[in-house]
Write a protein that holds these residues in place. Structure first.
Motif, PDB file in Angstrom:
ATOM      1  N   VAL A   1      56.780  -2.202  55.499  1.00 20.89           N
ATOM      2  CA  VAL A   1      58.041  -2.068  54.757  1.00 20.89           C
ATOM      3  C   VAL A   1      59.008  -3.118  55.281  1.00 20.89           C
ATOM      4  O   VAL A   1      59.476  -3.043  56.421  1.00 20.89           O
ATOM      5  N   GLY A   2      59.265  -4.108  54.450  1.00 19.00           N
ATOM      6  CA  GLY A   2      60.111  -5.217  54.865  1.00 19.00           C
ATOM      7  C   GLY A   2      60.024  -6.339  53.853  1.00 19.00           C
ATOM      8  O   GLY A   2      59.979  -6.085  52.646  1.00 19.00           O
ATOM      9  N   LYS A   3      59.966  -7.557  54.345  1.00 15.33           N
ATOM     10  CA  LYS A   3      59.906  -8.726  53.466  1.00 15.33           C
ATOM     11  C   LYS A   3      58.626  -9.502  53.756  1.00 15.33           C
ATOM     12  O   LYS A   3      58.018  -9.352  54.812  1.00 15.33           O
ATOM     13  N   ASP A   4      58.237 -10.338  52.814  1.00 12.67           N
ATOM     14  CA  ASP A   4      57.036 -11.139  53.045  1.00 12.67           C
ATOM     15  C   ASP A   4      57.369 -12.556  53.513  1.00 12.67           C
ATOM     16  O   ASP A   4      56.534 -13.442  53.525  1.00 12.67           O
ATOM     17  N   GLY A   5      58.625 -12.756  53.917  1.00  8.56           N
ATOM     18  CA  GLY A   5      59.044 -14.052  54.427  1.00  8.56           C
ATOM     19  C   GLY A   5      59.857 -13.892  55.693  1.00  8.56           C
ATOM     20  O   GLY A   5      60.006 -12.786  56.229  1.00  8.56           O
ATOM     21  N   GLY A   6      60.410 -14.996  56.196  1.00 10.49           N
ATOM     22  CA  GLY A   6      61.235 -14.952  57.400  1.00 10.49           C
ATOM     23  C   GLY A   6      60.474 -14.443  58.608  1.00 10.49           C
ATOM     24  O   GLY A   6      59.275 -14.659  58.757  1.00 10.49           O
ATOM     25  N   GLY A   7      61.191 -13.722  59.481  1.00 14.63           N
ATOM     26  CA  GLY A   7      60.562 -13.197  60.684  1.00 14.63           C
ATOM     27  C   GLY A   7      59.468 -12.195  60.381  1.00 14.63           C
ATOM     28  O   GLY A   7      58.470 -12.104  61.116  1.00 14.63           O
ATOM     29  N   ASP A   8      59.622 -11.444  59.289  1.00 17.42           N
ATOM     30  CA  ASP A   8      58.593 -10.469  58.932  1.00 17.42           C
ATOM     31  C   ASP A   8      57.241 -11.128  58.699  1.00 17.42           C
ATOM     32  O   ASP A   8      56.193 -10.544  58.969  1.00 17.42           O
ATOM     33  N   ALA A   9      57.262 -12.358  58.188  1.00 20.92           N
ATOM     34  CA  ALA A   9      56.012 -13.063  57.917  1.00 20.92           C
ATOM     35  C   ALA A   9      55.220 -13.286  59.204  1.00 20.92           C
ATOM     36  O   ALA A   9      53.980 -13.275  59.198  1.00 20.92           O
TER      37      ALA A   9
END
Length: 232
Positions: free
Chosen positions: A37-45
């Motif tokens: 649960v989050g994003k697929d870019g930035g630090g989450d990537a």
């Protein structure tokens, strides 16, 4: 006759082996599914890449505003990034029998991991890079002891104040009430006195600090993933 019996026995063995292989493959597939649960870019990537490449996990990314409890079905692990809006998460996974790792400190109050006022973050002038291992014998400590630099440079670091039955693995140095890594075993009572449906872990890592993590920090992350999944 013997030849026929031999052929029948051989075929039976093949069928048995095929069934065993199908069972093991099916189990592996179910055990490798992670809801991120989050994003697929930035630090989450960076975190997603580690889950895939280091742990061999099949990651499904869902943004917070589209999240429902149904997304947890068929998953073996849920990871809630600090990048989410906690109001979108609330207590969606409290009664779901799937292990969860929360990196969002504000979610810990909604889930009962802490009391309402029991969350916060070290930011600004209080930014830090070091944590204090309190239970070096636990798997979640990844074999580390004493003070450990989990960031290369000072950065945003989450902490929370867990309930009495929590497993406190690490804290803010010299502030034992502020836990940076803690967990609840399945069946334990959380801070609100409710039974935990599956293993839960709180992990300190703020979104944007993934690139700042040290090798020791990633060891602790890996230990959290393995413990939540029930792996050694």
């Amino acid at each position: 006759m013997k030849r026929v019996l031999g052929m029948i026995a051989a075929m039976a063995m093949v069928i048995t082996l095929m069934a065993c292989n199908a069972t093991s493959v099916g189990t592996k597939d179910v055990g490798n599914k992670v809801l991120f649960v989050g994003k697929d870019g930035g630090g989450d990537a960076i975190t997603i890449k580690r889950l895939k490449e280091v742990h061999g996990l099949d990651v499904m990314v869902v943004i917070d505003k589209e999240l429902t409890a149904d997304h947890a079905k068929g998953q073996s692990l849920i990871y809630v990034s600090e990048s989410v809006n906690s109001n979108k998460i609330q207590d969606k996974f409290v009664n779901v029998p799937v292990p969860v790792i929360y990196a969002e400190p504000q979610s810990t109050s909604d889930t009962g991991m802490t009391e309402t006022e029991g969350y916060g973050a070290l930011t600004g002038a209080n930014a830090a890079k070091t944590i204090q291992i309190k239970d070096s014998q636990h798997q979640l400590a990844a074999g580390l002891q004493n003070k450990v630099d989990v960031y290369q440079d000072n950065g945003k670091m989450g902490y929370a104040i867990p309930g009495k039955e929590a497993i406190v693995v690490a804290t803010v140095p010299n502030e034992d009430q502020k836990s940076t890594i803690f967990a609840y075993e399945k069946g334990a009572k959380n801070a609100k006195g409710n039974s935990v449906a599956a293993r839960e872990v709180y992990f300190y890592m703020f979104n944007g600090e993934e690139i700042n993590q040290t090798e020791a920090g990633w060891k602790l992350f890996d230990a959290a993933v393995k413990w939540a999944l029930g792996k050694k």
